[in-house]
Design a protein around this motif. Structure first.
Motif, PDB file in Angstrom:
ATOM      1  N   LEU A 111     -30.669   7.670  -5.501  1.00  0.00           N
ATOM      2  CA  LEU A 111     -31.803   6.867  -5.949  1.00  0.00           C
ATOM      3  C   LEU A 111     -31.480   5.375  -5.995  1.00  0.00           C
ATOM      4  CD1 LEU A 111     -33.198   9.166  -8.762  1.00  0.00           C
ATOM      5  CD2 LEU A 111     -34.166   8.760  -6.481  1.00  0.00           C
ATOM      6  N   ARG A 112     -30.207   5.051  -6.157  1.00  0.00           N
ATOM      7  CA  ARG A 112     -29.782   3.645  -6.190  1.00  0.00           C
ATOM      8  C   ARG A 112     -29.506   3.090  -4.799  1.00  0.00           C
ATOM      9  NH1 ARG A 112     -26.076   5.108 -11.184  1.00  0.00           N
ATOM     10  NH2 ARG A 112     -27.465   4.441 -12.865  1.00  0.00           N
ATOM     11  N   SER A 113     -29.492   3.943  -3.787  1.00  0.00           N
ATOM     12  CA  SER A 113     -29.120   3.527  -2.434  1.00  0.00           C
ATOM     13  C   SER A 113     -30.323   3.023  -1.638  1.00  0.00           C
ATOM     14  CB  SER A 113     -28.479   4.696  -1.683  1.00  0.00           C
ATOM     15  OG  SER A 113     -29.473   5.617  -1.262  1.00  0.00           O
ATOM     16  N   GLU A 114     -30.044   2.488  -0.475  1.00  0.00           N
ATOM     17  CA  GLU A 114     -31.098   2.040   0.443  1.00  0.00           C
ATOM     18  C   GLU A 114     -31.901   3.223   0.994  1.00  0.00           C
ATOM     19  OE1 GLU A 114     -32.229  -1.018   1.167  1.00  0.00           O
ATOM     20  OE2 GLU A 114     -30.912  -1.605  -0.479  1.00  0.00           O
ATOM     21  N   ARG A 115     -31.328   4.418   0.929  1.00  0.00           N
ATOM     22  CA  ARG A 115     -32.004   5.623   1.438  1.00  0.00           C
ATOM     23  C   ARG A 115     -33.004   6.208   0.447  1.00  0.00           C
ATOM     24  NH1 ARG A 115     -29.231  10.069   2.324  1.00  0.00           N
ATOM     25  NH2 ARG A 115     -30.738  10.765   3.844  1.00  0.00           N
ATOM     26  N   ALA A 116     -33.099   5.595  -0.736  1.00  0.00           N
ATOM     27  CA  ALA A 116     -34.017   6.120  -1.748  1.00  0.00           C
ATOM     28  C   ALA A 116     -35.445   6.114  -1.216  1.00  0.00           C
ATOM     29  CB  ALA A 116     -33.914   5.281  -3.017  1.00  0.00           C
ATOM     30  N   PRO A 117     -36.235   7.085  -1.642  1.00  0.00           N
ATOM     31  CA  PRO A 117     -37.615   7.187  -1.147  1.00  0.00           C
ATOM     32  C   PRO A 117     -38.516   6.107  -1.746  1.00  0.00           C
ATOM     33  CG  PRO A 117     -37.249   8.751  -2.904  1.00  0.00           C
ATOM     34  CD  PRO A 117     -35.910   8.107  -2.624  1.00  0.00           C
ATOM     35  N   HIS A 118     -39.713   5.991  -1.201  1.00  0.00           N
ATOM     36  CA  HIS A 118     -40.678   5.032  -1.746  1.00  0.00           C
ATOM     37  C   HIS A 118     -41.396   5.598  -2.967  1.00  0.00           C
ATOM     38  CE1 HIS A 118     -43.300   7.514   0.760  1.00  0.00           C
ATOM     39  NE2 HIS A 118     -44.311   7.068   0.042  1.00  0.00           N
ATOM     40  N   ARG A 119     -41.452   6.911  -3.088  1.00  0.00           N
ATOM     41  CA  ARG A 119     -42.083   7.583  -4.228  1.00  0.00           C
ATOM     42  C   ARG A 119     -41.245   8.804  -4.567  1.00  0.00           C
ATOM     43  NH1 ARG A 119     -48.346   7.925  -4.511  1.00  0.00           N
ATOM     44  NH2 ARG A 119     -47.931   5.897  -5.418  1.00  0.00           N
ATOM     45  N   LEU A 120     -41.298   9.231  -5.823  1.00  0.00           N
ATOM     46  CA  LEU A 120     -40.471  10.336  -6.294  1.00  0.00           C
ATOM     47  C   LEU A 120     -41.216  11.073  -7.397  1.00  0.00           C
ATOM     48  CD1 LEU A 120     -37.540  11.627  -6.377  1.00  0.00           C
ATOM     49  CD2 LEU A 120     -37.085  10.015  -8.218  1.00  0.00           C
ATOM     50  N   ILE A 121     -41.083  12.405  -7.401  1.00  0.00           N
ATOM     51  CA  ILE A 121     -41.632  13.231  -8.474  1.00  0.00           C
ATOM     52  C   ILE A 121     -40.469  13.975  -9.125  1.00  0.00           C
ATOM     53  CG2 ILE A 121     -43.187  15.132  -9.072  1.00  0.00           C
ATOM     54  CD1 ILE A 121     -44.774  14.411  -6.497  1.00  0.00           C
ATOM     55  N   VAL A 122     -40.361  13.856 -10.455  1.00  0.00           N
ATOM     56  CA  VAL A 122     -39.293  14.516 -11.213  1.00  0.00           C
ATOM     57  C   VAL A 122     -39.923  15.389 -12.285  1.00  0.00           C
ATOM     58  CG1 VAL A 122     -37.265  14.190 -12.689  1.00  0.00           C
ATOM     59  CG2 VAL A 122     -37.742  12.546 -10.863  1.00  0.00           C
ATOM     60  N   VAL A 123     -39.469  16.638 -12.377  1.00  0.00           N
ATOM     61  CA  VAL A 123     -39.917  17.554 -13.427  1.00  0.00           C
ATOM     62  C   VAL A 123     -38.737  17.794 -14.357  1.00  0.00           C
ATOM     63  CG1 VAL A 123     -40.839  19.844 -13.949  1.00  0.00           C
ATOM     64  CG2 VAL A 123     -41.510  18.681 -11.817  1.00  0.00           C
ATOM     65  N   ASN A 124     -38.938  17.523 -15.658  1.00  0.00           N
ATOM     66  CA  ASN A 124     -37.906  17.786 -16.658  1.00  0.00           C
ATOM     67  C   ASN A 124     -38.528  17.769 -18.049  1.00  0.00           C
ATOM     68  OD1 ASN A 124     -38.181  15.084 -17.304  1.00  0.00           O
ATOM     69  ND2 ASN A 124     -36.246  14.462 -16.421  1.00  0.00           N
ATOM     70  N   ASP A 125     -37.685  17.739 -19.082  1.00  0.00           N
ATOM     71  CA  ASP A 125     -38.207  17.793 -20.451  1.00  0.00           C
ATOM     72  C   ASP A 125     -38.179  16.449 -21.159  1.00  0.00           C
ATOM     73  OD1 ASP A 125     -35.491  17.570 -20.796  1.00  0.00           O
ATOM     74  OD2 ASP A 125     -35.335  19.160 -22.286  1.00  0.00           O
ATOM     75  N   VAL A 126     -38.026  15.349 -20.423  1.00  0.00           N
ATOM     76  CA  VAL A 126     -38.019  14.028 -21.043  1.00  0.00           C
ATOM     77  C   VAL A 126     -39.466  13.599 -21.282  1.00  0.00           C
ATOM     78  CG1 VAL A 126     -37.324  11.621 -20.823  1.00  0.00           C
ATOM     79  CG2 VAL A 126     -35.840  13.430 -19.937  1.00  0.00           C
ATOM     80  N   ALA A 127     -39.780  13.327 -22.537  1.00  0.00           N
ATOM     81  CA  ALA A 127     -41.147  12.967 -22.910  1.00  0.00           C
ATOM     82  C   ALA A 127     -41.540  11.623 -22.303  1.00  0.00           C
ATOM     83  CB  ALA A 127     -41.266  12.909 -24.422  1.00  0.00           C
ATOM     84  N   PRO A 128     -42.827  11.426 -22.067  1.00  0.00           N
ATOM     85  CA  PRO A 128     -43.294  10.128 -21.583  1.00  0.00           C
ATOM     86  C   PRO A 128     -42.889   9.022 -22.559  1.00  0.00           C
ATOM     87  CG  PRO A 128     -45.090  11.726 -21.627  1.00  0.00           C
ATOM     88  CD  PRO A 128     -43.909  12.361 -22.285  1.00  0.00           C
ATOM     89  N   ASN A 129     -42.487   7.890 -22.023  1.00  0.00           N
ATOM     90  CA  ASN A 129     -42.091   6.727 -22.831  1.00  0.00           C
ATOM     91  C   ASN A 129     -40.965   7.044 -23.808  1.00  0.00           C
ATOM     92  OD1 ASN A 129     -44.181   5.206 -21.584  1.00  0.00           O
ATOM     93  ND2 ASN A 129     -45.627   6.164 -22.996  1.00  0.00           N
ATOM     94  N   ALA A 130     -40.068   7.952 -23.437  1.00  0.00           N
ATOM     95  CA  ALA A 130     -38.952   8.303 -24.313  1.00  0.00           C
ATOM     96  C   ALA A 130     -38.050   7.084 -24.496  1.00  0.00           C
ATOM     97  CB  ALA A 130     -38.156   9.457 -23.718  1.00  0.00           C
ATOM     98  N   VAL A 131     -37.814   6.722 -25.736  1.00  0.00           N
ATOM     99  CA  VAL A 131     -36.945   5.586 -26.037  1.00  0.00           C
ATOM    100  C   VAL A 131     -35.508   6.031 -25.851  1.00  0.00           C
ATOM    101  CG1 VAL A 131     -36.210   3.988 -27.838  1.00  0.00           C
ATOM    102  CG2 VAL A 131     -38.620   4.651 -27.649  1.00  0.00           C
TER     103      VAL A 131
END
Length: 171
Positions: A111-131
């Protein structure tokens, strides 16, 4: 009979039995709702990286989504075709990468490389706006543009799961 024995057990004991029986290997960490799958499918074409047995890819295909699934250790008996591939080797082209419960932080260098996509979808248990979110969501929160987050799960786990959609800035 098996279901009757399960009914008398607490959540952690039931989860241990499920893990022991190999169901997590077959079905993955999460059982996503139909609504979440339909919303993910609308972003297609998709490429599920780290797809495991391809269960999520199969559910998406059943809804008519165009999905490629890849994993560094494809199973012998997958739910759908699962190609061999990793973050480093797969060229997802114009497909939107889908990471369903990505293993630890394996995707971060990609994700940090030049090969990273223009858009990404991630599914996990991190709540929206998690501090103080760490790992993939922490990095994306700092470096990418958040598009949307919506509930993922069907509720079988005791905590909530989410689908996060991100755009890579300046691309």
């Amino acid at each position: 009979m098996w279901c009757e024995r399960m009914a008398g057990l607490d959540f952690m004991d039931r989860l241990a039995i499920v893990e022991h029986r190999g169901l997590i290997d077959a079905y993955g960490e999460n059982a996503m709702s139909r609504d979440a799958l339909q919303r993910i499918a609308a972003y297609g074409p998709l490429w599920e990286l780290g797809a495991g047995g391809g269960y999520t890819a199969r559910l998406l295909k059943d809804l008519g989504a165009e999905v490629v699934a890849s994993d560094p250790k494809p199973p012998v008996i997958p739910w759908t075709e699962v190609r061999w591939g990793t973050y480093e080797t797969d060229d997802v082209g114009d497909s939107i990468p889908l990471l369903v419960w990505p293993y630890m932080n394996a995707a971060l260098p990609w994700l940090r490389s030049e090969r990273a996509p223009h858009r990404l979808i991630v599914v996990n248990d991190v709540a929206p706006n998690a501090v103080g979110a760490h790992g993939i969501i922490g990095y994306l929160s700092e470096a990418w543009t958040h598009i949307e987050t919506f509930p993922a799960g069907s509720g079988w786990r005791r905590w909530a799961d989410y689908v996060h959609v991100w755009d890579r800035p300046n691309r």
